[in-house]
Design a protein around this motif. Structure first.
Motif, PDB file in Angstrom:
ATOM      1  N   HIS A 298       0.797  -1.223   0.000  1.00 12.04           N
ATOM      2  CA  HIS A 298       0.000   0.000   0.000  1.00 12.04           C
ATOM      3  C   HIS A 298       0.827   1.269   0.000  1.00 12.04           C
ATOM      4  CE1 HIS A 298      -3.887  -2.128   1.559  1.00 12.04           C
ATOM      5  NE2 HIS A 298      -3.370  -2.703   0.495  1.00 12.04           N
ATOM      6  N   GLY A 299       2.160   1.140   0.041  1.00 12.17           N
ATOM      7  CA  GLY A 299       2.995   2.324  -0.024  1.00 12.17           C
ATOM      8  C   GLY A 299       4.035   2.371   1.073  1.00 12.17           C
TER       9      GLY A 299
ATOM     10  N   ARG B 139       5.356   4.500   4.777  1.00  8.55           N
ATOM     11  CA  ARG B 139       5.191   5.456   5.867  1.00  8.55           C
ATOM     12  C   ARG B 139       6.544   5.743   6.486  1.00  8.55           C
ATOM     13  NH1 ARG B 139      -0.113   3.294   9.313  1.00  8.55           N
ATOM     14  NH2 ARG B 139      -1.708   4.224   7.957  1.00  8.55           N
TER      15      ARG B 139
ATOM     16  N   GLU C  93       3.161   9.886   4.750  1.00  9.68           N
ATOM     17  CA  GLU C  93       2.645   8.642   4.171  1.00  9.68           C
ATOM     18  C   GLU C  93       2.545   8.809   2.664  1.00  9.68           C
ATOM     19  OE1 GLU C  93      -0.545   6.346   6.117  1.00  9.68           O
ATOM     20  OE2 GLU C  93      -1.671   6.614   4.250  1.00  9.68           O
TER      21      GLU C  93
ATOM     22  N   ARG D  44       1.128   6.814  -0.400  1.00  8.51           N
ATOM     23  CA  ARG D  44       0.291   5.662  -0.756  1.00  8.51           C
ATOM     24  C   ARG D  44       0.523   5.227  -2.199  1.00  8.51           C
ATOM     25  NH1 ARG D  44      -3.606   3.525   2.309  1.00  8.51           N
ATOM     26  NH2 ARG D  44      -3.962   4.482   4.346  1.00  8.51           N
ATOM     27  N   ARG D  45       0.475   3.947  -2.398  1.00  9.96           N
ATOM     28  CA  ARG D  45       0.522   3.346  -3.730  1.00  9.96           C
ATOM     29  C   ARG D  45      -0.779   2.582  -3.961  1.00  9.96           C
ATOM     30  NH1 ARG D  45       5.870   2.413  -5.548  1.00  9.96           N
ATOM     31  NH2 ARG D  45       6.955   4.421  -5.487  1.00  9.96           N
ATOM     32  N   SER D  46      -1.281   2.647  -5.173  1.00  3.39           N
ATOM     33  CA  SER D  46      -2.524   1.942  -5.488  1.00  3.39           C
ATOM     34  C   SER D  46      -2.271   0.448  -5.592  1.00  3.39           C
ATOM     35  CB  SER D  46      -3.095   2.444  -6.817  1.00  3.39           C
ATOM     36  OG  SER D  46      -4.166   1.633  -7.237  1.00  3.39           O
TER      37      SER D  46
ATOM     38  N   TRP E  98      -0.485  -1.833   9.209  1.00  5.56           N
ATOM     39  CA  TRP E  98      -0.771  -1.248   7.897  1.00  5.56           C
ATOM     40  C   TRP E  98       0.009  -2.006   6.825  1.00  5.56           C
ATOM     41  CZ3 TRP E  98       2.423   2.229   4.762  1.00  5.56           C
ATOM     42  CH2 TRP E  98       1.722   2.814   3.696  1.00  5.56           C
TER      43      TRP E  98
ATOM     44  N   GLY F  92       1.808  -1.714   4.307  1.00  6.27           N
ATOM     45  CA  GLY F  92       2.809  -1.004   3.535  1.00  6.27           C
ATOM     46  C   GLY F  92       4.138  -1.105   4.243  1.00  6.27           C
TER      47      GLY F  92
END
Length: 486
Positions: free
Chosen positions: A71-72, A74, A85, A87-89, A201, A203
Motif C-alpha cells: 500500500h505504499g 510510511r 505517508e 500511498r501506492r494503489s 498497515w 505497507g
C-alpha cells in the motif's frame, strides 16, 4: 563448446536476461556456482515498471500468485508516529500492474528457472564456476570448472553477461572497479514467519530514528521482514537469542506469543552505494549487482538488475540476428548508468532521512520529506539519457526515454500484448497507405492511439516510436519518424 551468449550467474538479473534472449530465439548458456536457488529471502520488493518486464515474459499471472500488492510507504518518528505517508494503489497502474509489490526472492527465482526450462534455446547449469575470461575480436573464451567433479572445460561465446553479483569475477576480469558513493551502514535483517495477524498497515514502515533506524514490511501471507540499523560494536550474533531480539520487533508483534513467531533468519548486511566505473569491455557486459549496489530503502536493488537485462537483451538479440548494428550495444551503459546513479542517490537520501542524528538529521527530515513526496507517490523512474536509441530534444519536453504506458486497449488487451517485444509506432492521426506500408516493411507494429483513452491522453498529437523494451525512442510527426528511424 560454442554459444552465442554466456551468462555468468543465475540470480534474478541473469535469469531474466536469459529469458528475454531466449524469447527472441538467442542461444544462451547460464552458469552458476550454486546447484539450486539460494533459499534465504533477500530482495522483497519490485515496482510496476519491473513487474512489466515479467509480464512481457508471460509470467505476470504466476508472479501475482506469489506476491502481494503493497500500500505504499510510511515514514515514522521514534515513537512510531507517522511523519509522512506515500500511498501506492494496490490496483493496476499505468503499466498494468500494482505500483508496489512484496514477494520472496527464492519464489521469484524458482518461477524464472521454471520458465527457462520451457525455452529450448536456453541451458542452465549449476555447480559450474567460471574461473577466467579472455576475449579477442571474434569472441570470448571462458574457463569453467565443475565444482563437484573438478572437471574443466572451455566455453566460447560471442558475448558474455556478468550477472555474478557484488563479488563479480567478470568485473574483475575486465578490470572494472566499483566507485564508492559514500554510504556504508551495517543493518540487522530479521525474517519471521507467523500465521498470527499483526494488525499492521499493509505497507512499508520506515522508522526515522538516529538511535535505531528500522524498517518493517509484510512480504507474504505469513512472512514478515524487519531491518534494524546496528550500533557500533553490535553484531547479528547478539540477536540470535529471541529474548534479545524480541524487544526490537515487539512494537509490531504486540502480544503475539513467542511460540507463534518462527525466526526464519537473523543476519547482518552492510548496505552500500557503489557503481562500476565501466559496464562493458568489448564483448563482455556487467549487469545487476556486478555493476551497481544500492541501499534498499526504496526497494530498487533487484529491480535495477532486471532493468539492465530488459535494456540490453533486445539490443543484443538484434545484433546477433543481424537487424541492428553492433554500435547500439554502446547505448546500454549510456542509458542505464545515469538511471542507476539517480536511483541510488534517491535511496541514499531516504536512508539519511531515516538515520541522520542531531540538528543535521532534523534538517534532512524537514527538507527531504516534502521533496520526496512527489517522487515516492509516483512510481515512475527517471527518463533515460539521450543516446543513439533515445532521441530526446534538448529544449522541449518529450516522452522519449520514458516508458510508454502499458495501456488497456479497446479489445481488452494491453499495449505490450500487441507490441509483442517489437518496435511499435503509436500515432494519434490516421496514417496514409504509404505510411502504413513503410511501417509494415520495417517490421514495426502500428498501434493507433485511438484504441485507448489512456494512450490518446498520453500522446495527444503526433506519433511515438516505442522500442521493444517499452521505452519511447522518439516522438513527433509520423512522417519525420518514418523518414529518420524506419
Amino acid at each position: 563448446m560454442k554459444v552465442p551468449v554466456l551468462i555468468v550467474g543465475a540470480g534474478p538479473a541473469g535469469l531474466t536476461a536469459a529469458a528475454l534472449l531466449g524469447r527472441d530465439g538467442v542461444g544462451c548458456l547460464v552458469l552458476d556456482r550454486q546447484d539450486a536457488v539460494y533459499p534465504r529471502p533477500r530482495a522483497v520488493h519490485l515496482d510496476d515498471e519491473v513487474y512489466r518486464i515479467l509480464g512481457r515474459l508471460g509470467l505476470a499471472g504466476s508472479f501475482a500468485a506469489r506476491s502481494r500488492p503493497c500500500h505504499g510507504l510510511r515514514l515514522l518518528d521514534p515513537d512510531l508516529r507517522v511523519l509522512a505517508e506515500f500511498r501506492r494503489s494496490p490496483g493496476a497502474g499505468r503499466h498494468g500492474y500494482p505500483e508496489a509489490n512484496m514477494f520472496d526472492q527464492p519464489d521469484l527465482e524458482h518461477l524464472l528457472r521454471e520458465h527457462l526450462a520451457t525455452i529450448g534455446t536456453v541451458t542452465l547449469r549449476g555447480n559450474a564456476e567460471v574461473t577466467g575470461l579472455a576475449q579477442d575480436a571474434t569472441g570470448v573464451r571462458a574457463e569453467v570448472t565443475d565444482r563437484v567433479t573438478g572437471a574443466r572445460e572451455t566455453v566460447h561465446a560471442d558475448y558474455v553477461l556478468g550477472c555474478d553479483g557484488a563479488n563479480s569475477l567478470v568485473r574483475t576480469a575486465i578490470g572494472a572497479t566499483m566507485a564508492d558513493l559514500k554510504f556504508d551502514q551495517r543493518w540487522l535483517v530479521v525474517d519471521v514467519a507467523t500465521t498470527a495477524d499483526l494488525g499492521q498497515w499493509e505497507g512499508v514502515h520506515q522508522v526515522c530514528d538516529p538511535r535505531r533506524a528500522a524498517t518493517y514490511m509484510r512480504i507474504g501471507e505469513t512472512r514478515h521482514r524487519w531491518e534494524f540499523r546496528l550500533r557500533p560494536g553490535e553484531t547479528a550474533a547478539e540477536f540470535g537469542d529471541f529474548d534479545r531480539l524480541h524487544p526490537l520487533i515487539e512494537p509490531w508483534t504486540g502480544d503475539v506469543p513467542a511460540a507463534e513467531l518462527e525466526i526464519v533468519r537473523v543476519a547482518e548486511y552492510t548496505f552500500r552505494a557503489r557503481i562500476a566505473d565501466r559496464w562493458r569491455d568489448g564483448r563482455v557486459f556487467l549487469l545487476g549487482d556486478a555493476a551497481h549496489l544500492t541501499p534498499p530503502f526504496i526497494g530498487q536493488g533487484m529491480g535495477a538488475g532486471l532493468r539492465d537485462a530488459a535494456n540490453l537483451a533486445w539490443k543484443l538479440a538484434g545484433v546477433l540476428g543481424g537487424t541492428l548494428p553492433e554500435s547500439v550495444l554502446g547505448t546500454y551503459e549510456t542509458e542505464r548508468k545515469p538511471h542507476v546513479r539517480a536511483m541510488i542517490r534517491r535511496a541514499v537520501l531516504v536512508g539519511k532521512a531515516m538515520t541522520a542524528g542531531g540538528r543535521f538529521g532534523t534538517l534532512v527530515r524537514r527538507v527531504a520529506v516534502p521533496r520526496l513526496n512527489g517522487r515516492v507517490i509516483d512510481s515512475a523512474t527517471p527518463a533515460l539519457r539521450r543516446s543513439a536509441l533515445v532521441a530526446r530534444p534538448r529544449f522541449r519536453r518529450s516522452p522519449a526515454g520514458r516508458l510508454c504506458p502499458n495501456a488497456l486497449l479497446d479489445d481488452g488487451t494491453r499495449f505490450d500484448d500487441v507490441a509483442g517485444g517489437r518496435f511499435a509506432v503509436v500515432t494519434a492521426s490516421t496514417p496514409s497507405e504509404t505510411e502504413r506500408a513503410a511501417i509494415r516493411q520495417s517490421g514495426a507494429v502500428l498501434v493507433p492511439a485511438g484504441r485507448s483513452r489512456e494512450l490518446h491522453r498520453w500522446l495527444r498529437t503526433g506519433a511515438a516510436l516505442v522500442r521493444p523494451d517499452g521505452t519511447v525512442l522518439c516522438a513527433g510527426r509520423l512522417s519525420r519518424i518514418l523518414r529518420r528511424f524506419l
